[in-house]
Design a protein around this motif. Sequence first.
Motif, PDB file in Angstrom:
ATOM      1  N   THR A 283     -12.124-113.292  79.464  1.00  0.00           N
ATOM      2  CA  THR A 283     -10.833-112.602  79.629  1.00  0.00           C
ATOM      3  C   THR A 283     -10.273-112.851  81.029  1.00  0.00           C
ATOM      4  OG1 THR A 283     -11.741-110.874  78.211  1.00  0.00           O
ATOM      5  CG2 THR A 283      -9.660-110.396  79.302  1.00  0.00           C
ATOM      6  N   LEU A 284     -11.141-112.683  82.035  1.00  0.00           N
ATOM      7  CA  LEU A 284     -10.657-112.896  83.408  1.00  0.00           C
ATOM      8  C   LEU A 284     -10.182-114.339  83.580  1.00  0.00           C
ATOM      9  CD1 LEU A 284     -13.299-110.992  85.596  1.00  0.00           C
ATOM     10  CD2 LEU A 284     -10.958-110.315  85.065  1.00  0.00           C
ATOM     11  N   GLY A 285     -11.000-115.279  83.067  1.00  0.00           N
ATOM     12  CA  GLY A 285     -10.638-116.706  83.188  1.00  0.00           C
ATOM     13  C   GLY A 285      -9.314-116.986  82.496  1.00  0.00           C
ATOM     14  N   GLY A 286      -9.143-116.395  81.302  1.00  0.00           N
ATOM     15  CA  GLY A 286      -7.893-116.590  80.557  1.00  0.00           C
ATOM     16  C   GLY A 286      -6.712-116.018  81.317  1.00  0.00           C
ATOM     17  N   GLN A 287      -6.948-114.879  81.977  1.00  0.00           N
ATOM     18  CA  GLN A 287      -5.864-114.265  82.771  1.00  0.00           C
ATOM     19  C   GLN A 287      -5.517-115.145  83.968  1.00  0.00           C
ATOM     20  OE1 GLN A 287      -7.541-110.504  83.778  1.00  0.00           O
ATOM     21  NE2 GLN A 287      -7.007-109.538  81.833  1.00  0.00           N
ATOM     22  N   ILE A 288      -6.569-115.748  84.539  1.00  0.00           N
ATOM     23  CA  ILE A 288      -6.315-116.560  85.743  1.00  0.00           C
ATOM     24  C   ILE A 288      -5.265-117.627  85.441  1.00  0.00           C
ATOM     25  CG2 ILE A 288      -7.313-118.249  87.354  1.00  0.00           C
ATOM     26  CD1 ILE A 288      -9.861-116.645  87.380  1.00  0.00           C
ATOM     27  N   ARG A 289      -5.383-118.244  84.271  1.00  0.00           N
ATOM     28  CA  ARG A 289      -4.402-119.294  83.934  1.00  0.00           C
ATOM     29  C   ARG A 289      -2.973-118.757  83.957  1.00  0.00           C
ATOM     30  NH1 ARG A 289      -4.770-124.253  82.121  1.00  0.00           N
ATOM     31  NH2 ARG A 289      -2.807-124.029  81.031  1.00  0.00           N
ATOM     32  N   GLY A 290      -2.772-117.628  83.246  1.00  0.00           N
ATOM     33  CA  GLY A 290      -1.428-117.041  83.175  1.00  0.00           C
ATOM     34  C   GLY A 290      -0.957-116.578  84.546  1.00  0.00           C
ATOM     35  N   GLN A 291      -1.873-115.917  85.257  1.00  0.00           N
ATOM     36  CA  GLN A 291      -1.510-115.388  86.580  1.00  0.00           C
ATOM     37  C   GLN A 291      -1.210-116.533  87.532  1.00  0.00           C
ATOM     38  OE1 GLN A 291      -1.171-112.260  87.455  1.00  0.00           O
ATOM     39  NE2 GLN A 291      -2.311-111.000  86.041  1.00  0.00           N
ATOM     40  N   LEU A 292      -1.981-117.620  87.336  1.00  0.00           N
ATOM     41  CA  LEU A 292      -1.800-118.788  88.195  1.00  0.00           C
ATOM     42  C   LEU A 292      -0.391-119.351  88.045  1.00  0.00           C
ATOM     43  CD1 LEU A 292      -3.753-120.454  89.952  1.00  0.00           C
ATOM     44  CD2 LEU A 292      -3.950-122.001  88.022  1.00  0.00           C
ATOM     45  N   GLU A 293       0.021-119.454  86.784  1.00  0.00           N
ATOM     46  CA  GLU A 293       1.372-119.968  86.543  1.00  0.00           C
ATOM     47  C   GLU A 293       2.421-119.054  87.159  1.00  0.00           C
ATOM     48  OE1 GLU A 293       1.453-120.641  82.334  1.00  0.00           O
ATOM     49  OE2 GLU A 293       0.134-122.368  82.627  1.00  0.00           O
ATOM     50  N   LEU A 294       2.175-117.747  86.999  1.00  0.00           N
ATOM     51  CA  LEU A 294       3.105-116.773  87.564  1.00  0.00           C
ATOM     52  C   LEU A 294       3.127-116.899  89.091  1.00  0.00           C
ATOM     53  CD1 LEU A 294       4.877-114.577  86.396  1.00  0.00           C
ATOM     54  CD2 LEU A 294       3.053-112.930  86.810  1.00  0.00           C
ATOM     55  N   LEU A 295       1.921-117.142  89.641  1.00  0.00           N
ATOM     56  CA  LEU A 295       1.816-117.256  91.095  1.00  0.00           C
ATOM     57  C   LEU A 295       2.592-118.474  91.603  1.00  0.00           C
ATOM     58  CD1 LEU A 295       0.509-116.039  93.589  1.00  0.00           C
ATOM     59  CD2 LEU A 295      -1.414-117.581  93.271  1.00  0.00           C
ATOM     60  N   ILE A 296       2.425-119.588  90.894  1.00  0.00           N
ATOM     61  CA  ILE A 296       3.144-120.807  91.294  1.00  0.00           C
ATOM     62  C   ILE A 296       4.652-120.536  91.284  1.00  0.00           C
ATOM     63  CG2 ILE A 296       3.734-123.153  90.555  1.00  0.00           C
ATOM     64  CD1 ILE A 296       0.839-123.339  89.458  1.00  0.00           C
ATOM     65  N   PHE A 297       5.082-119.881  90.207  1.00  0.00           N
ATOM     66  CA  PHE A 297       6.496-119.561  90.062  1.00  0.00           C
ATOM     67  C   PHE A 297       6.952-118.619  91.179  1.00  0.00           C
ATOM     68  CE2 PHE A 297       9.792-116.998  87.801  1.00  0.00           C
ATOM     69  CZ  PHE A 297      10.718-118.018  87.661  1.00  0.00           C
ATOM     70  N   ALA A 298       6.121-117.565  91.399  1.00  0.00           N
ATOM     71  CA  ALA A 298       6.504-116.558  92.400  1.00  0.00           C
ATOM     72  C   ALA A 298       6.541-117.167  93.796  1.00  0.00           C
ATOM     73  CB  ALA A 298       5.522-115.387  92.358  1.00  0.00           C
ATOM     74  N   VAL A 299       5.513-117.985  94.112  1.00  0.00           N
ATOM     75  CA  VAL A 299       5.473-118.574  95.461  1.00  0.00           C
ATOM     76  C   VAL A 299       6.674-119.499  95.661  1.00  0.00           C
ATOM     77  CG1 VAL A 299       4.196-120.118  96.984  1.00  0.00           C
ATOM     78  CG2 VAL A 299       3.002-118.328  95.752  1.00  0.00           C
ATOM     79  N   SER A 300       6.985-120.289  94.629  1.00  0.00           N
ATOM     80  CA  SER A 300       8.117-121.199  94.826  1.00  0.00           C
ATOM     81  C   SER A 300       9.417-120.406  94.969  1.00  0.00           C
ATOM     82  CB  SER A 300       8.212-122.229  93.700  1.00  0.00           C
ATOM     83  OG  SER A 300       8.727-121.625  92.560  1.00  0.00           O
ATOM     84  N   ASN A 301       9.516-119.280  94.249  1.00  0.00           N
ATOM     85  CA  ASN A 301      10.696-118.421  94.418  1.00  0.00           C
ATOM     86  C   ASN A 301      10.770-117.863  95.824  1.00  0.00           C
ATOM     87  OD1 ASN A 301      11.687-118.768  91.929  1.00  0.00           O
ATOM     88  ND2 ASN A 301      11.005-116.816  91.093  1.00  0.00           N
ATOM     89  N   VAL A 302       9.603-117.432  96.331  1.00  0.00           N
ATOM     90  CA  VAL A 302       9.593-116.858  97.676  1.00  0.00           C
ATOM     91  C   VAL A 302      10.008-117.921  98.692  1.00  0.00           C
ATOM     92  CG1 VAL A 302       8.137-115.864  99.467  1.00  0.00           C
ATOM     93  CG2 VAL A 302       7.879-115.127  97.122  1.00  0.00           C
ATOM     94  N   VAL A 303       9.505-119.144  98.501  1.00  0.00           N
ATOM     95  CA  VAL A 303       9.875-120.215  99.439  1.00  0.00           C
ATOM     96  C   VAL A 303      11.387-120.461  99.380  1.00  0.00           C
ATOM     97  CG1 VAL A 303       9.604-122.666  99.971  1.00  0.00           C
ATOM     98  CG2 VAL A 303       7.619-121.293  99.381  1.00  0.00           C
ATOM     99  N   ARG A 304      11.923-120.470  98.165  1.00  0.00           N
ATOM    100  CA  ARG A 304      13.380-120.683  98.032  1.00  0.00           C
ATOM    101  C   ARG A 304      14.150-119.541  98.678  1.00  0.00           C
ATOM    102  NH1 ARG A 304      15.608-122.717  92.425  1.00  0.00           N
ATOM    103  NH2 ARG A 304      17.358-123.093  93.798  1.00  0.00           N
ATOM    104  N   SER A 305      13.685-118.320  98.403  1.00  0.00           N
ATOM    105  CA  SER A 305      14.361-117.163  98.978  1.00  0.00           C
ATOM    106  C   SER A 305      14.293-117.223 100.496  1.00  0.00           C
ATOM    107  CB  SER A 305      13.701-115.882  98.465  1.00  0.00           C
ATOM    108  OG  SER A 305      14.199-114.785  99.169  1.00  0.00           O
ATOM    109  N   ALA A 306      13.102-117.592 101.012  1.00  0.00           N
ATOM    110  CA  ALA A 306      12.959-117.652 102.469  1.00  0.00           C
ATOM    111  C   ALA A 306      13.873-118.731 103.047  1.00  0.00           C
ATOM    112  CB  ALA A 306      11.511-117.942 102.834  1.00  0.00           C
ATOM    113  N   GLY A 307      14.001-119.852 102.308  1.00  0.00           N
ATOM    114  CA  GLY A 307      14.888-120.927 102.772  1.00  0.00           C
ATOM    115  C   GLY A 307      16.318-120.421 102.887  1.00  0.00           C
TER     116      GLY A 307
END
Length: 585
Positions: A283-307
């Motif tokens: 379950t944790l491993g399966g969540q990591i995949r989804g959370q990972l994708e969300l993290l990539i999305f969130a981090v790129s949004n934060v970088v754009r927002s910061a820009g």
Amino acid sequence: MRFAEIRTVLSACLRHRPARTWLLIAMTPLLAIAPGLTALGLQWVVDGVLTGSRPLLVGGALAAAAAGAFGLAGNRVVQVQAGLLAGEVGPELDKEIIRWIATMPTTSHLEETASLHRIEQIRGLGQRIVSFGVSGLVTVQIVLWLGITAVLLARIHPVLVVLPLFAVPSMLLSRVASGKIEATRAETAEHNRAQQHLFAMITESASAKELRLGRSGAHIAGIARHLRGQRDAALWRSTLAVSGLTLTGSLLFVAAFIGALHLTVRLALAGDVSPGTLLLVATLGGQIRGQLELLIFAVSNVVRSAGMARQHLWLRDLYQSATTGTKPSPVRLRDGITLSGVNFSYGGPPVLHDIDLHLAAGQTVALVGDHGSGKTTLVKLLCGFYRPATGTITVDGESLDELDPAGWRNRITAAFQDLSRFPFLAGESVGVGDLPRIHDIADAAERGGAAQVFDRLPQGDQTQLGKSFSDGVELSGGQWQKIALSRAFMRSTPLLAVLDEPTAALDAASEYEVYQRYAAAARRWQQETGGITLLVSHRFATIRMADLIVVLDHGHIIEQGTHAELIERAGRYAHLYGLQAAAYQ
Ligand code: ADP
């Protein structure tokens, strides 16, 4: 990314919508705990069934159900609230940006290519700055969640801790990837603007005549297409590179997940961990995949927002540095305006060199020189649109930088050759020269010649001007100049009145007449307030009336004096005067 940018977004949200922002902040740790609790609950259910422990089974089922439901509903609430927050706070940021751009006392931000790039990137982006910025909370939430997951996994076997760590390279790669896209966007902003400018040229009536005569329409369309192609190709290349980077990150993680499951199965077979643990890891491993994708999305949004927020901060700093002066302008000029050692460039080669000049109170001063010699630039410095690179400009001994810019503007009036064609009612077009007296235009309209223009308009001074309105009337170049001149005559007691070739579209006789009328009015306020009139003209009939004539050449003052003095000196001025006099003979 600096902390200042994140703080800007967060403090704007807290300022404008505190309750909503605090709700989002409070949800962050709760949503970080929920997935871990769901996984633990599932482990307890399996172990409860296998060991026949009812409390473990019921407790596990309740924990898994409650945490799972909270996770689902909470994420939805956060999404909706974040959207609302962006919709509410974004326009506030936009308002701030527009106010800074429109009311900045200096105009360098509108004329320098580098500044225009930056402004283009932030215009109308308030909502995106906030909605991307809220992803900062999602990032914190997932980082917390990663920590919790690490603890849960470490309890099973220390080596499993590395599983969430595989999220780190992925996170870093995604950050590099978003930075790359941002950089490409910034690099190609010039292409975009140039293309829009070219499009405007093809569609504007002002350039229609020349385009048709030169048959250059198709050529310009070709250049626009080429620019578009270059921009698309650059964006496509960086999108491809970004996809490669993100994929590498994900693959790395999948390999680690398979390894972790393998290890847990071996531990369970050896009896070191309970069978339910396998479900926990899965379950944790399966969540990591989804959370990972969300993290990539969130981090790129934060970088754009910061820009974007970085440009926002840049504009705020520029605005603040341009509005440092607080002192009131003098009611009347006693000494005058003095430039000492003034140097200036628009970011390229120097345009004004070591200008030392005294404009005495009550004088009319004429600036003479070839095109490009720096006359308008000097005028812009005096109006406070730009600041000298080195040297000082003082008004009755007080530095221009120290004066409140709005107060100084109230005491300046100016008419330029590249005048503004305001799409207002004709009378208002004159009246905006002094907003508090917008309807008190009779005197200015008479002196600047707008009254003659009104006489020929269908509804007089109530006629709508400009082609953007269906009933708008378009004026000729000369008529627009009369409107602009009258606008410049609205202020009745200026300390500095600038006429920078505003009469170039008028014939010599009309220009002479305008200046005569102007001089009559100017004499009155020049005596009353010690105001200075600064003329830029190429017509010597006008120039010779000035008390002081300043001759500029390639940004240097090469001569100054009265008409008689300069003629006697037989230098550049005398030469130019001779040429024009000969042409009239
Ligand atoms: P004048 O009024 O005597 O015709 P200007 O003051 O307009 O001269 O221009 C002086 C020099 O500065 C010219 O070389 C011109 O190309 C340059 N210049 C004027 N405005 C800008 C600008 N916004 N950006 C860059 N260079 C400029």
